[in-house]
Design a protein around this motif. Structure first.
Motif, PDB file in Angstrom:
ATOM      1  N   TRP A  47       0.812  -1.298  -0.098  1.00 29.29           N
ATOM      2  CA  TRP A  47       0.018  -0.059   0.026  1.00 29.29           C
ATOM      3  C   TRP A  47       0.911   1.277  -0.064  1.00 29.29           C
ATOM      4  O   TRP A  47       0.596   2.246  -0.709  1.00 29.29           O
ATOM      5  CB  TRP A  47      -1.049   0.067   0.995  1.00 29.29           C
ATOM      6  CG  TRP A  47      -1.970  -1.147   0.878  1.00 29.29           C
ATOM      7  CD1 TRP A  47      -1.903  -2.507   1.949  1.00 29.29           C
ATOM      8  CD2 TRP A  47      -2.905  -1.190  -0.075  1.00 29.29           C
ATOM      9  NE1 TRP A  47      -3.144  -3.153   1.205  1.00 29.29           N
ATOM     10  CE2 TRP A  47      -3.424  -2.473   0.290  1.00 29.29           C
ATOM     11  CE3 TRP A  47      -3.511  -0.260  -0.908  1.00 29.29           C
ATOM     12  CZ2 TRP A  47      -4.680  -2.872  -0.585  1.00 29.29           C
ATOM     13  CZ3 TRP A  47      -4.688  -0.821  -1.691  1.00 29.29           C
ATOM     14  CH2 TRP A  47      -5.279  -1.941  -1.536  1.00 29.29           C
ATOM     15  N   VAL A  48       2.140   1.200   0.634  1.00 24.56           N
ATOM     16  CA  VAL A  48       3.063   2.514   0.587  1.00 24.56           C
ATOM     17  C   VAL A  48       3.566   2.359  -0.598  1.00 24.56           C
ATOM     18  O   VAL A  48       3.397   3.569  -1.348  1.00 24.56           O
ATOM     19  CB  VAL A  48       3.999   2.091   1.732  1.00 24.56           C
ATOM     20  CG1 VAL A  48       5.226   3.099   1.391  1.00 24.56           C
ATOM     21  CG2 VAL A  48       3.591   2.170   2.991  1.00 24.56           C
ATOM     22  N   LEU A  49       3.938   1.653  -1.360  1.00 22.97           N
ATOM     23  CA  LEU A  49       4.504   1.712  -2.732  1.00 22.97           C
ATOM     24  C   LEU A  49       3.294   2.124  -3.714  1.00 22.97           C
ATOM     25  O   LEU A  49       3.481   2.905  -4.533  1.00 22.97           O
ATOM     26  CB  LEU A  49       4.959   0.075  -3.237  1.00 22.97           C
ATOM     27  CG  LEU A  49       6.166  -0.119  -2.628  1.00 22.97           C
ATOM     28  CD1 LEU A  49       6.600  -1.437  -3.290  1.00 22.97           C
ATOM     29  CD2 LEU A  49       7.254   0.753  -3.132  1.00 22.97           C
ATOM     30  N   LEU A  50       2.103   1.644  -3.713  1.00 18.83           N
ATOM     31  CA  LEU A  50       0.845   1.919  -4.266  1.00 18.83           C
ATOM     32  C   LEU A  50       0.759   3.471  -4.292  1.00 18.83           C
ATOM     33  O   LEU A  50       0.637   4.073  -5.362  1.00 18.83           O
ATOM     34  CB  LEU A  50      -0.275   1.207  -3.954  1.00 18.83           C
ATOM     35  CG  LEU A  50      -1.410   1.576  -4.830  1.00 18.83           C
ATOM     36  CD1 LEU A  50      -1.301   1.109  -6.208  1.00 18.83           C
ATOM     37  CD2 LEU A  50      -2.814   0.673  -4.241  1.00 18.83           C
ATOM     38  N   ALA A  51       0.537   3.970  -3.005  1.00 20.74           N
ATOM     39  CA  ALA A  51       0.201   5.458  -2.574  1.00 20.74           C
ATOM     40  C   ALA A  51       1.754   6.092  -3.240  1.00 20.74           C
ATOM     41  O   ALA A  51       1.212   7.458  -4.011  1.00 20.74           O
ATOM     42  CB  ALA A  51       0.282   5.692  -1.094  1.00 20.74           C
ATOM     43  N   ALA A  52       2.815   5.675  -3.095  1.00 12.57           N
ATOM     44  CA  ALA A  52       3.953   6.603  -3.757  1.00 12.57           C
ATOM     45  C   ALA A  52       3.723   6.500  -5.176  1.00 12.57           C
ATOM     46  O   ALA A  52       4.221   7.501  -5.678  1.00 12.57           O
ATOM     47  CB  ALA A  52       5.129   6.006  -3.208  1.00 12.57           C
ATOM     48  N   GLY A  53       3.342   5.250  -5.778  1.00 10.26           N
ATOM     49  CA  GLY A  53       3.560   5.526  -7.390  1.00 10.26           C
ATOM     50  C   GLY A  53       2.398   6.189  -7.884  1.00 10.26           C
ATOM     51  O   GLY A  53       2.740   6.985  -8.860  1.00 10.26           O
ATOM     52  N   LEU A  54       1.227   6.262  -7.219  1.00  8.22           N
ATOM     53  CA  LEU A  54       0.138   7.027  -7.698  1.00  8.22           C
ATOM     54  C   LEU A  54       0.384   8.474  -7.595  1.00  8.22           C
ATOM     55  O   LEU A  54      -0.014   9.319  -8.476  1.00  8.22           O
ATOM     56  CB  LEU A  54      -1.001   6.744  -7.257  1.00  8.22           C
ATOM     57  CG  LEU A  54      -1.645   5.187  -7.605  1.00  8.22           C
ATOM     58  CD1 LEU A  54      -2.710   4.840  -6.804  1.00  8.22           C
ATOM     59  CD2 LEU A  54      -1.741   5.054  -9.057  1.00  8.22           C
ATOM     60  N   THR A  55       1.123   8.798  -6.245  1.00  9.23           N
ATOM     61  CA  THR A  55       1.501  10.154  -6.092  1.00  9.23           C
ATOM     62  C   THR A  55       2.317  10.436  -7.203  1.00  9.23           C
ATOM     63  O   THR A  55       2.264  11.946  -7.895  1.00  9.23           O
ATOM     64  CB  THR A  55       1.857  10.330  -4.847  1.00  9.23           C
ATOM     65  OG1 THR A  55       1.015   9.830  -3.730  1.00  9.23           O
ATOM     66  CG2 THR A  55       2.204  11.768  -4.359  1.00  9.23           C
TER      67      THR A  55
ATOM     68  N   ARG B 204       3.184  14.364 -11.405  1.00  8.81           N
ATOM     69  CA  ARG B 204       3.293  14.377 -13.064  1.00  8.81           C
ATOM     70  C   ARG B 204       4.419  13.692 -13.836  1.00  8.81           C
ATOM     71  O   ARG B 204       5.121  14.109 -14.524  1.00  8.81           O
ATOM     72  CB  ARG B 204       3.121  15.894 -13.809  1.00  8.81           C
ATOM     73  CG  ARG B 204       1.730  16.335 -13.139  1.00  8.81           C
ATOM     74  CD  ARG B 204       1.032  17.058 -14.305  1.00  8.81           C
ATOM     75  NE  ARG B 204      -0.134  17.692 -13.765  1.00  8.81           N
ATOM     76  CZ  ARG B 204      -1.389  17.517 -13.560  1.00  8.81           C
ATOM     77  NH1 ARG B 204      -1.607  16.150 -13.825  1.00  8.81           N
ATOM     78  NH2 ARG B 204      -2.342  18.335 -13.173  1.00  8.81           N
ATOM     79  N   ARG B 205       4.785  12.556 -13.046  1.00  8.61           N
ATOM     80  CA  ARG B 205       6.061  11.767 -13.397  1.00  8.61           C
ATOM     81  C   ARG B 205       5.616  10.385 -13.422  1.00  8.61           C
ATOM     82  O   ARG B 205       5.890   9.509 -12.849  1.00  8.61           O
ATOM     83  CB  ARG B 205       7.096  11.740 -12.469  1.00  8.61           C
ATOM     84  CG  ARG B 205       7.592  13.383 -12.262  1.00  8.61           C
ATOM     85  CD  ARG B 205       8.799  13.568 -11.648  1.00  8.61           C
ATOM     86  NE  ARG B 205       9.653  12.640 -12.384  1.00  8.61           N
ATOM     87  CZ  ARG B 205      11.072  12.789 -12.065  1.00  8.61           C
ATOM     88  NH1 ARG B 205      11.391  13.665 -11.051  1.00  8.61           N
ATOM     89  NH2 ARG B 205      11.874  12.169 -12.494  1.00  8.61           N
ATOM     90  N   PRO B 206       4.808  10.118 -14.716  1.00  2.00           N
ATOM     91  CA  PRO B 206       4.160   8.644 -14.838  1.00  2.00           C
ATOM     92  C   PRO B 206       5.188   7.546 -14.925  1.00  2.00           C
ATOM     93  O   PRO B 206       5.244   6.504 -14.425  1.00  2.00           O
ATOM     94  CB  PRO B 206       3.598   8.870 -16.321  1.00  2.00           C
ATOM     95  CG  PRO B 206       3.981   9.861 -16.761  1.00  2.00           C
ATOM     96  CD  PRO B 206       4.531  11.071 -15.838  1.00  2.00           C
ATOM     97  N   ARG B 207       6.409   7.895 -15.548  1.00  2.00           N
ATOM     98  CA  ARG B 207       7.532   6.826 -15.480  1.00  2.00           C
ATOM     99  C   ARG B 207       8.001   6.290 -14.250  1.00  2.00           C
ATOM    100  O   ARG B 207       8.261   5.137 -13.879  1.00  2.00           O
ATOM    101  CB  ARG B 207       8.745   7.157 -16.589  1.00  2.00           C
ATOM    102  CG  ARG B 207       8.292   7.091 -17.904  1.00  2.00           C
ATOM    103  CD  ARG B 207       9.443   7.533 -18.973  1.00  2.00           C
ATOM    104  NE  ARG B 207       9.168   7.462 -20.442  1.00  2.00           N
ATOM    105  CZ  ARG B 207       9.563   7.652 -21.116  1.00  2.00           C
ATOM    106  NH1 ARG B 207      11.122   8.018 -21.068  1.00  2.00           N
ATOM    107  NH2 ARG B 207       9.210   7.462 -22.625  1.00  2.00           N
ATOM    108  N   ALA B 208       8.452   7.309 -13.369  1.00  2.58           N
ATOM    109  CA  ALA B 208       8.765   7.333 -11.960  1.00  2.58           C
ATOM    110  C   ALA B 208       7.930   6.442 -11.313  1.00  2.58           C
ATOM    111  O   ALA B 208       8.076   5.541 -10.375  1.00  2.58           O
ATOM    112  CB  ALA B 208       9.085   8.534 -11.331  1.00  2.58           C
ATOM    113  N   GLY B 209       6.255   6.852 -11.329  1.00  2.91           N
ATOM    114  CA  GLY B 209       5.515   6.081 -10.702  1.00  2.91           C
ATOM    115  C   GLY B 209       5.200   4.728 -11.076  1.00  2.91           C
ATOM    116  O   GLY B 209       5.063   3.839 -10.210  1.00  2.91           O
ATOM    117  N   THR B 210       5.425   4.463 -12.435  1.00  2.00           N
ATOM    118  CA  THR B 210       5.240   2.942 -12.918  1.00  2.00           C
ATOM    119  C   THR B 210       6.700   2.131 -12.201  1.00  2.00           C
ATOM    120  O   THR B 210       6.377   1.170 -11.847  1.00  2.00           O
ATOM    121  CB  THR B 210       5.437   2.918 -14.449  1.00  2.00           C
ATOM    122  OG1 THR B 210       4.285   3.706 -14.868  1.00  2.00           O
ATOM    123  CG2 THR B 210       5.417   1.772 -14.748  1.00  2.00           C
ATOM    124  N   ALA B 211       7.607   2.897 -12.337  1.00  2.00           N
ATOM    125  CA  ALA B 211       8.813   2.106 -11.875  1.00  2.00           C
ATOM    126  C   ALA B 211       8.546   1.837 -10.457  1.00  2.00           C
ATOM    127  O   ALA B 211       8.985   0.654  -9.719  1.00  2.00           O
ATOM    128  CB  ALA B 211      10.052   3.074 -11.842  1.00  2.00           C
TER     129      ALA B 211
END
Length: 197
Positions: free
Chosen positions: A14-22, A28-35
């Motif tokens: 859940w921490v990774l999910l929240a960080a990725g979606l944030t 506005r960094r979709p590649r970093a969020g996907t990583a």
């Protein structure tokens, strides 16, 4: 230690999910969020490795090892995983990034039966992975160790598969039909047809 790792693994998702979606939407960094979102499977790998090391070091298989196997199987088959990430991502995109409204699951007929079979497939995958991990643990411990509790958990996973297949089959054999439209809904449909003509 294994129980703590299971809790940390589930919380870590859940921490990774929240960080990725944030990162994806707020920063506005979709590649970093996907990583960041792609790091989630590493949590399950760590749990698997620690469980194997514990068994290798001579620990008798008990509820902690069984729980780890079941958690890994269910995480891979059901989520938290790709399906959960897609579900949350669609809702966050709609709410905060102007994305399309998420599609609601079907409630009636053949479409509902197909949805139930997909759900049963995910539960079956989760249970099969858990059974395989429990079997690997039994082989790893060898014939000298007590594997009775591992076998018992394998039987429970077979029950999970059976129940899901029965539920999905019931929606196929006895499909739920949509309720008849109310008088107002029928009038609206008729009015819409008249305007289209």
């Amino acid at each position: 230690m294994i129980v703590t790792l299971i809790v940390l693994s589930e919380a870590g998702f859940w921490v990774l999910l929240a960080a990725g979606l944030t990162l994806r939407y707020a920063a506005r960094r979709p590649r970093a969020g996907t990583a960041v979102l792609l790091c989630e499977p590493l949590l399950e790998v760590v749990l698997l490795v620690v469980t194997a090391i514990d068994l290798r070091d001579g620990a008798e298989p008990d509820w902690k090892h069984e729980l780890a196997a079941v958690c890994i199987g269910f995480t891979v088959g059901l989520g938290p995983g790709p399906a959960t990430i897609r579900w949350v991502d669609a809702r966050v995109a709609h709410r905060f990034a102007g994305g399309p409204k998420p599609v609601m699951p079907p409630k009636y007929g053949r479409a509902r039966a197909v949805r139930e079979w997909r759900t049963a497939g995910r539960w079956t995958l989760a249970a099969v992975i858990a059974i395989a991990l429990l079997q690997a643990a039994a082989w790893y411990v060898g014939q000298d160790g007590d594997t009775g509790s591992l076998r018992m958990w394998q039987q429970r996973m077979l029950w999970v598969i059976g129940v899901n297949l029965i539920v999905a089959g019931s929606y196929t054999l006895f499909p739920k039909t949509a309720p008849a439209p109310t008088r107002e809904q029928a009038r609206e449909q008729e009015s819409t047809r008249e305007h289209e003509v």
